[in-house]
Write a protein that holds these residues in place. Structure first.
Motif, PDB file in Angstrom:
ATOM      1  N   THR B 162      23.634  -0.450 -51.795  1.00 41.53           N
ATOM      2  CA  THR B 162      24.228  -0.584 -52.987  1.00 41.53           C
ATOM      3  C   THR B 162      25.099   0.789 -53.468  1.00 41.53           C
ATOM      4  N   VAL B 163      25.704  -0.531 -53.702  1.00 38.06           N
ATOM      5  CA  VAL B 163      27.170   0.340 -55.073  1.00 38.06           C
ATOM      6  C   VAL B 163      26.695  -0.332 -56.347  1.00 38.06           C
ATOM      7  N   ARG B 164      26.831   0.683 -57.267  1.00 40.21           N
ATOM      8  CA  ARG B 164      26.171   0.052 -58.345  1.00 40.21           C
ATOM      9  C   ARG B 164      27.030   0.920 -60.044  1.00 40.21           C
ATOM     10  N   GLY B 165      27.612   0.457 -61.188  1.00 40.33           N
ATOM     11  CA  GLY B 165      27.535   1.006 -62.138  1.00 40.33           C
ATOM     12  C   GLY B 165      25.872   1.921 -62.629  1.00 40.33           C
ATOM     13  N   ILE B 306      33.908  -0.129 -49.410  1.00 39.79           N
ATOM     14  CA  ILE B 306      34.223  -0.326 -47.851  1.00 39.79           C
ATOM     15  C   ILE B 306      33.800   1.224 -47.100  1.00 39.79           C
ATOM     16  N   LYS B 307      33.681   2.739 -47.806  1.00 41.19           N
ATOM     17  CA  LYS B 307      32.988   3.533 -47.270  1.00 41.19           C
ATOM     18  C   LYS B 307      32.162   3.091 -46.642  1.00 41.19           C
ATOM     19  N   ILE B 308      31.029   2.934 -47.811  1.00 45.52           N
ATOM     20  CA  ILE B 308      29.811   2.236 -46.780  1.00 45.52           C
ATOM     21  C   ILE B 308      30.238   1.548 -45.835  1.00 45.52           C
ATOM     22  N   ARG B 323      24.826   4.519 -53.937  1.00 47.67           N
ATOM     23  CA  ARG B 323      25.921   4.340 -54.505  1.00 47.67           C
ATOM     24  C   ARG B 323      26.491   3.809 -55.907  1.00 47.67           C
ATOM     25  N   GLU B 324      26.159   4.954 -56.911  1.00 49.46           N
ATOM     26  CA  GLU B 324      26.409   4.762 -58.640  1.00 49.46           C
ATOM     27  C   GLU B 324      27.547   4.972 -58.881  1.00 49.46           C
ATOM     28  N   VAL B 325      28.825   4.415 -59.168  1.00 48.34           N
ATOM     29  CA  VAL B 325      29.668   4.673 -59.807  1.00 48.34           C
ATOM     30  C   VAL B 325      29.606   4.969 -61.125  1.00 48.34           C
TER      31      VAL B 325
END
Lengths: 357, 357
Positions: B162-165, B306-308, B323-325
């Motif tokens: 997962t990627v999130r804010g 995309i990295k993931i 990841r958290e952005v």
DNA sequence: ACAGCTATTGCATGCGCATGCAAAACCGAT
DNA sequence: ATCGGTTTTGCATGCGCATGCAATAGCTGT
């Protein structure tokens, strides 16, 4: 937790072995209308089920030279109208088991250069919206029999079908509407200078007004972007002799226009200035925006596009087609309303004045 | 005009014949890093050129079992934030020669059922945004080693990255901001009740305020749609004791909220009521909207995703990642501004008050 | 000129599925 | 039980490309 090593996906041969039949039997079991006994068919489907078999569409595509993939080339996705188009297209294609391979291109640029290689994917058709095909692409597609349909863009290239809203008529009717509303100075915020669609709307708009002796229409370009439209409107409102009626070639630009008028210039819309859009995106109808606009139904456009594609796939020698989808002038709250000609239809106020022209 | 019968596309064998080499030589000429003499390579490329040869990616994919296609499952495309995500993803993928196979699903529903068959397309990875994977899909993908990354949605399922804010932090900081602004009654317009993302934002928001003894926060659901948010806001503004501070879980819903407050209730924003959004979509920053919001940069989310994916493709045994952005609270014109804590950074006003908490 | 290498080539095969054709199984009727 | 006709099956092959392996060409040093 044990992590299973990524396993090879089961193939038809695996299923065949488990079901005690030949690979071709399995293939037939998955081919609608093929000759398989119902009982063995069941047995095969069972086996497939327990193996978690899924047909490999790449292999199928290689064997049949059809992919069930339609390429969609698009730009200006930030414009909610095109979001609608994508949604509609995706839905309709899914209904026939097809999917979309997406090619985006940045606003202003021509179609994604990667699109030149789209035929590598053996797509069954190409839909382009807010972009136009290059000549090279058109020729390639013609040669290989892949249909191209442009939504909302005209084309003079060979073999390209088009579907669009009624741009000319819309331009004229909006002009007539504003004219009947008694405005004094008119402006047009177009899209990209080379967008045939936008140009047609603007030309018809100005043409109508010129013919009636209105002062020359201020013609500007908003490049179909929010900022571009804001800029254009900012310009025309800063000068002397500001317009009191603006026609924006898309709702999205109209939103920008309204924002600039209200928040930067403190103008009352529609008290001080009328603003009319084009498309009738869903937000436009909400009280939050309440935009007067000319509708161009995305779902109808898509529907026509798919009809064309299917005809062209069925018989690739058929000529390219052009379709125009009707819309109407929806009278809402961002433009002064003429005394006459308003009709209510399906809960929407529609302008029917000067219909004969 | 003569219409050429749709011809079979040239293959490597055709090119080989013309160039006087073997089919495998042609294949190598198109395979980066393969062993071909530079001179024959040129000769082959020439031949390919004159024939208009384009590699058949289906065949290549069959042979290599890699497709260079990434599936994108998406919902709520009408929300400009997701339009941004699509654009960003498309751009970044194109840079590595990959493309997007699109799966849309109607708002509210779970992911497109057709997505269950996505593996048929031999996609290299699956990106999901505004939707979540079913357990079945997660297991299938795990088994076959296809990475799944969800953007802006959490997951408890195995093998899903997962990627999130920064939802929690955003919720708290917005609460702190409004609290410092001296509001009296707070409301939250969430997304879908089952969206982990939206829930986290709301919980953190309410948590902060509760802890400081503010009156109970009005919690509503806007279902991430324009109409849903409008409805929720309409409800809370119609009742007695109306809120003077609303946090909407997305900018898109905030736009609806502002529209309703201003145009249906004649309220002054931010004079009578403060409204804060989340995402910082491009329009939010324009004077036409000038929305106070917490940023969640789409491009950064996509980049991480995309990295993931690339890491996971390289080594499918690797564990799922999260990841958290980071984002920040952008102070603009739709919420009352606290006395302290405003800092200017890159031309944007940013709130830095109560940073320690 | 020749051995010893290396850089290039071609050959053969396989990826997973569809399909024409011939073999086999089945069915009802005689 | 046998025959003609109809389904149902399996066999064999091809779709276009990648790739391991063996054969060939090219090159270096002696």
């Amino acid at each position: 937790m044990k992590r299973a090593a990524p396993r090879r996906a089961p193939t038809e041969s695996d299923v065949a072995e488990l079901a005690g039949v030949s690979q071709s039997a399995v293939s037939r079991a998955f081919t609608p209308g093929a000759s398989v006994a119902e009982t063995t068919r069941m047995r095969i489907l069972d086996a497939a089920q327990t193996l978690g078999y899924q047909p490999n569409l790449m292999a199928r595509s290689l064997a049949t030279s059809r992919s069930n993939i339609v390429a969609l080339a698009i730009s200006y996705l930030e414009n909610p109208f095109y979001a609608q188009v994508v949604n509609a297209l995706s839905d309709r294609l899914r209904a026939t088991g097809r999917h979309i391979l997406l090619f985006t291109s940045p606003p202003g640029e021509d179609a994604d250069p990667a699109l030149e290689r789209v035929l590598s994917y053996q797509v069954d058709a190409i839909v382009m919206t807010a972009t136009t095909a290059s000549l090279e692409l058109a020729l390639q597609c013609q040669k290989s029999g892949v249909p191209i349909v442009q939504i909302n863009r005209d084309s003079t290239l060979p073999g390209i079908s088009t579907v669009r809203g009624e741009n000319r008529r819309a331009g004229e009717r909006i002009a007539a509407f504003l004219y009947a509303g008694g405005h004094r100075r008119y402006a047009f915020v177009g899209g990209a200078p080379d967008s045939t669609t936008g140009r047609a709307r603007g030309a018809a708009f100005a043409g109508y007004l010129d013919a009636r002796g209105a002062p020359p229409v201020v013609m500007t370009h908003g490049h179909y972007t929010f900022d571009g439209a804001a800029q254009a409107v900012r310009g025309m409102l800063s000068g002397p002799d500001r317009p009191d009626a603006i026609f924006c070639a898309s709702d999205y630009m109209a939103f920008a226009a309204i924002g600039v008028a209200r928040r930067e210039f403190g103008l009352d819309v529609p008290g001080d200035i009328s603003i009319v859009g084009f498309d009738d995106v869903p937000e436009a109808g909400r009280t939050a925006y309440d935009l007067t606009t000319y509708s161009q139904p995305a779902s109808a456009l898509v529907e026509e596009a798919i009809k064309i594609i299917d005809l062209l796939i069925e018989d690739p020698t058929r000529r390219a087609m052009r379709r125009e989808v009707r819309g109407q002038l929806l009278v809402r709250g961002t433009a002064r309303v003429p005394k006459d000609g308003i009709v209510v239809e399906n809960d929407e106020r529609v302008w029917r004045g000067a219909e004969a022209e």
